[in-house]
Design an enzyme around this catalytic site. Structure first.
Site, short mmCIF file in Angstrom:
data_model
loop_
_atom_site.label_atom_id
_atom_site.label_comp_id
_atom_site.label_asym_id
_atom_site.label_seq_id
_atom_site.Cartn_x
_atom_site.Cartn_y
_atom_site.Cartn_z
N ALA A 138 26.66 22.74 26.54
CA ALA A 138 25.79 21.56 26.67
C ALA A 138 24.47 21.85 27.36
CB ALA A 138 26.54 20.46 27.40
N ASP B 124 20.19 25.15 23.51
CA ASP B 124 19.10 24.64 22.70
C ASP B 124 19.53 23.70 21.56
OD1 ASP B 124 16.43 24.99 21.45
OD2 ASP B 124 17.62 26.08 19.97
N LEU B 125 20.60 24.09 20.85
CA LEU B 125 21.05 23.29 19.70
C LEU B 125 21.36 21.85 20.10
CD1 LEU B 125 22.12 23.40 16.65
CD2 LEU B 125 24.38 23.62 17.68
N ASP C 183 28.64 23.57 7.98
CA ASP C 183 27.48 24.23 7.38
C ASP C 183 26.47 23.11 7.24
OD1 ASP C 183 25.49 25.05 5.61
OD2 ASP C 183 26.82 26.49 4.66
N HIS C 184 25.44 23.09 8.09
CA HIS C 184 24.62 21.88 8.15
C HIS C 184 23.88 21.61 6.83
CE1 HIS C 184 21.25 24.55 9.18
NE2 HIS C 184 20.43 23.55 8.91
N LYS D 157 22.77 17.82 4.41
CA LYS D 157 21.42 17.37 4.04
C LYS D 157 21.52 16.40 2.86
CE LYS D 157 19.00 21.57 5.49
NZ LYS D 157 18.00 21.21 6.48
N ASP E 32 22.99 35.21 8.08
CA ASP E 32 22.46 33.97 8.65
C ASP E 32 22.30 32.88 7.59
OD1 ASP E 32 21.33 32.51 10.86
OD2 ASP E 32 19.37 32.76 9.93
N HIS F 272 24.72 28.81 3.84
CA HIS F 272 23.88 27.81 3.16
C HIS F 272 23.59 28.13 1.69
CE1 HIS F 272 23.49 26.92 7.29
NE2 HIS F 272 22.42 27.60 7.55
C1 BG6 Z 1 20.36 28.09 10.49
C2 BG6 Z 1 19.91 29.52 10.64
O1 BG6 Z 1 21.69 28.03 10.09
O2 BG6 Z 1 19.55 27.45 9.52
C3 BG6 Z 1 18.45 29.59 11.02
O3 BG6 Z 1 20.69 30.13 11.65
C4 BG6 Z 1 17.61 28.81 10.05
O4 BG6 Z 1 18.01 30.92 11.10
C5 BG6 Z 1 18.17 27.41 9.87
O5 BG6 Z 1 16.29 28.73 10.56
C6 BG6 Z 1 17.46 26.67 8.76
O6 BG6 Z 1 17.87 25.34 8.78
P1 BG6 Z 1 16.89 24.19 8.33
O7 BG6 Z 1 17.73 22.96 8.39
O8 BG6 Z 1 15.75 24.19 9.31
O9 BG6 Z 1 16.45 24.55 6.95
#
Ligand code: BG6
Length: 498
Positions: free
Chosen positions: A13, A16-17, A183-184, A188, A241, A246
Site C-alpha cells: 500500500a 506506486d500502482l 490482466d488489466h 479496458k 511485460d 496483454h
Molecule cells: C503494464 C506494463 O502491464 O502495461 C507496462 O507492465 C506498460 O510496462 C503498461 O506500460 C501499459 O498499460 P496501459 O494501460 O498504459 O496501456
C-alpha cells in the site's frame, strides 16, 4: 450491480500502482455508487505509517495528482481507509492485520468478506499467500459466506517453469475460485468491446476467417520509456511485460471462436483454445519471424530523450529488449495461413494501441483499375487507446461524371458517441472481483498457454543470441528497420499512424 459489503486489503500500500491506479479506481467506483454499501480499505506495507498518514497520501494523490475537486467526497471516502504495517514474512504482522481487519469488519461492514489485492512484486506472492493462509485470513465460510478473494498482479512467474511452481503453491493454499489473476487489458472497455463488435453484429463474423481476411495487426505503442521501473523491466523485457499477457489476450479475443455464453468458463476456455492453436515455433520461425530491439536516444514529442542505457537502474551493457515485433500463424480452419503481426515497444513515436483487420481485396476490379491488386482493402480498426473507437475503411464513388473511387472511413469515437471517457480498466476489474465475476480474469490454463508461446522465444534468445540479434531503434521512431522488413517479406506494411 452492487457488491456485497467487504473489506479491501491492499498489500504493497505504499507503492506506486496503488496511488496511480487502485485508489483512483476505487474512488471512482465510490462516486458512481458502485462500491458496496459498506466497505473499508485497509492498506498494508512495510513502511510505518499511521492511519492519518495513509489517508494524507491518498488525499494528496486524489486531489493533487488526479485533480479531484469534490473534497467532501474525498473526505467521506477517506473516512473508510485504514493502515497497518509489517514485514511480509512476519506472522506477527498478519496477526496485527487480522485484528485491525476484525475491528474494521465491526466498525464498517458487519461482514467478514475480504478482497486481498497483492500490489507486490511476484517473488513476494508465495510468502504473502502462505502467511495469509496460516493466519486464517483467507479462510472462507460455507458456500463462500463470508468470501475471501486474492487478486494477483502480473507477472505470473518469470517463465513457464516458475509459473507452474507459483500456481502449485497458490492452489495448495487457496481454492481456485479464490484466485483472481489480473490482466488489466481485459478490463479496458475497448478490449471488451471486441467481443460485442464480433458477436453482436451479423456482418463481421461471416467474413472473419482466412477466406476474407488478409492479415491482422496488433500494435501497442508507448511513447514513454521505462520510467522509474528499470529494476523490474531489466529482468522482464518487452516480451514478458507485454506479450505474455496483454498482446496474447487481445489476439485471443480477436480470433477465438464464439463462446456459447458470456460466462467466465465459456469465454476463458475459448481464449485458451485459441492460444493452443498458435503454430509452434520452429528454429527457422524463431529466427526469421521475431524481431527484438532496444531504443537509443532520440526525440519524442519534440523532446530529446535518453536511450535505454541512459535510464535509471539499467545496466550499461543491458541487452533487455524494449521492442518486439513478430509474425505468427494460427493453425485452425478459421485462420490457416493468415499472418498475424504483433508489435509493442517503449519510446515509440506515440501512444497508440490498435487492432487492425485487413480484408482481402475484391476478386475482380470493375472500376477502371488495371487489376484487382490495385484495389485498396477494407480495413477494420479497433482503436484500443487513446481516441477509443472503431474505424472501417470503405470505398465509394467520388462525386462527378467519372467512375472515380474514394476511400473513406466509417468511424465512431466512444467519447463523442457516449459523451464519456471509457471506464478505467482497474475500476471494472475491481468491481468484477467484488461481484465474484471471473470472466475478465485469466485462468490458470490461460497463463500456462501463454507461457508456452513465449518460453521457446526466451530460450532461443538465451541460447542462440547470434541468431536473434538485438536491433536498435531511435526513441520516437516506429521501431527498428528489421520490424518493417518482417512484413515486407509478405508484401505487407505496418500501419503507422501519421
Ligand atoms: C503494464 C506494463 O502491464 O502495461 C507496462 O507492465 C506498460 O510496462 C503498461 O506500460 C501499459 O498499460 P496501459 O494501460 O498504459 O496501456
Amino acid at each position: 450491480l452492487t457488491p456485497d459489503s467487504c473489506g479491501i486489503i491492499i498489500f504493497g500500500a505504499s507503492g506506486d500502482l496503488v496511488y496511480r491506479k487502485l485508489i483512483p479506481a476505487l474512488f471512482n467506483l465510490y462516486t458512481r455508487n458502485l462500491m458496496p454499501i459498506t466497505f473499508y480499505i485497509l492498506g498494508f506495507a512495510r513502511t510505518e505509517m499511521t492511519d492519518e498518514e495513509f489517508k494524507e497520501r491518498i488525499r494528496n494523490s486524489l486531489i493533487s495528482v488526479h485533480k479531484i475537486s469534490d473534497t467532501q467526497m474525498v473526505e467521506s471516502f477517506l473516512s473508510q481507509c485504514r493502515y497497518t504495517s509489517g514485514e511480509y514474512n512476519d506472522i506477527e504482522a498478519y496477526r496485527r492485520l487480522q485484528k485491525k481487519a476484525a475491528g474494521c469488519d465491526c466498525d464498517f461492514t458487519k461482514k467478514e468478506n475480504k478482497l486481498f489485492y497483492l500490489a507486490l512484486p511476484p517473488q513476494l506472492h508465495p510468502t504473502v499467500v502462505s502467511r495469509l493462509s496460516q493466519s486464517g485470513l483467507t479462510m472462507e465460510g460455507e458456500n463462500e459466506d463470508p468470501w475471501a478473494r486474492v487478486v494477483f498482479e502480473k507477472p505470473f512467474g518469470h517463465d513457464l517453469k516458475s509459473a507452474l511452481e507459483l500456481d502449485k503453491h497458490l492452489t495448495s493454499m487457496l481454492n481456485p475460485s479464490q484466485i483472481f489473476r489480473i490482466d488489466h487489458y481485459l478490463g479496458k472497455e475497448t478490449v471488451q468491446s471486441i467481443l460485442m463488435l464480433r458477436f453482436a453484429n451479423i456482418m463481421f463474423e461471416p467474413l472473419w476467417n482466412q477466406r476474407y481476411i488478409d492479415n491482422i495487426q496488433i500494435t501497442v505503442a508507448e511513447s514513454v520509456g521505462v520510467e522509474h521501473r528499470g529494476g523490474y523491466y531489466e529482468k522482464a523485457g518487452c516480451l514478458r511485460d507485454m506479450f505474455q499477457n496483454h498482446m496474447l489476450q487481445m489476439l485471443s479475443l480477436v480470433t477465438m471462436e464464439p463462446p456459447t455464453r458470456f460466462k467466465a468458463h465459456c469465454v476463458q476456455s475459448e481464449r485458451v483454445k485459441l492460444l493452443h492453436a498458435i503454430r509452434p515455433w520452429s528454429e527457422r520461425t524463431l529466427k526469421d519471424n521475431i524481431v527484438r530491439a532496444q531504443y537509443v536516444e532520440g526525440k519524442v514529442n519534440n523532446e530529446d530523450v535518453h536511450g535505454y542505457h541512459g535510464e535509471p537502474n539499467i545496466a550499461p551493457d543491458s541487452t533487455t529488449e524494449t521492442f518486439v515485433g513478430m509474425k505468427l500463424y494460427i493453425d485452425n480452419w478459421r485462420w490457416q495461413d493468415v499472418p498475424i503481426y504483433m508489435r509493442s515497444g517503449k519510446r515509440l513515436s506515440m501512444r497508440e494501441s490498435e487492432i487492425a483487420v485487413t480484408f482481402k481485396r475484391v476478386p475482380h476490379s470493375l472500376f477502371g483499375l488495371e487489376s484487382q491488386h490495385e484495389m485498396p482493402s477494407n480495413i477494420l480498426v479497433m482503436k484500443i487507446q487513446p481516441n477509443e473507437g472503431v474505424d472501417l475503411t470503405i470505398h465509394t464513388k467520388q462525386p462527378g461524371p467519372k467512375a472515380c473511387m474514394a476511400s473513406l472511413s466509417l468511424s465512431f469515437k466512444y467519447s463523442e458517441v457516449f459523451d464519456t471517457v471509457p471506464q478505467d480498466a482497474y475500476e471494472r476489474l475491481l468491481l468484477d472481483c467484488m461481484l465474484g465475476d471471473r470472466t475478465l480474469f485469466l485462468s490458470r490454463e490461460g497463463v500456462e498457454a501463454a507461457w508456452k508461446i513465449v518460453d521457446p522465444v526466451l530460450n532461443f534468445w538465451r541460447d542462440h543470441p547470434e541468431q536473434a540479434p538485438l536491433h536498435t531503434y531511435s526513441a520516437g521512431s516506429w521501431g527498428p528497420k528489421a520490424s518493417d522488413e518482417l512484413l515486407l517479406r509478405n508484401g505487407h506494411q505496418w500501419r503507422n499512424p501519421p
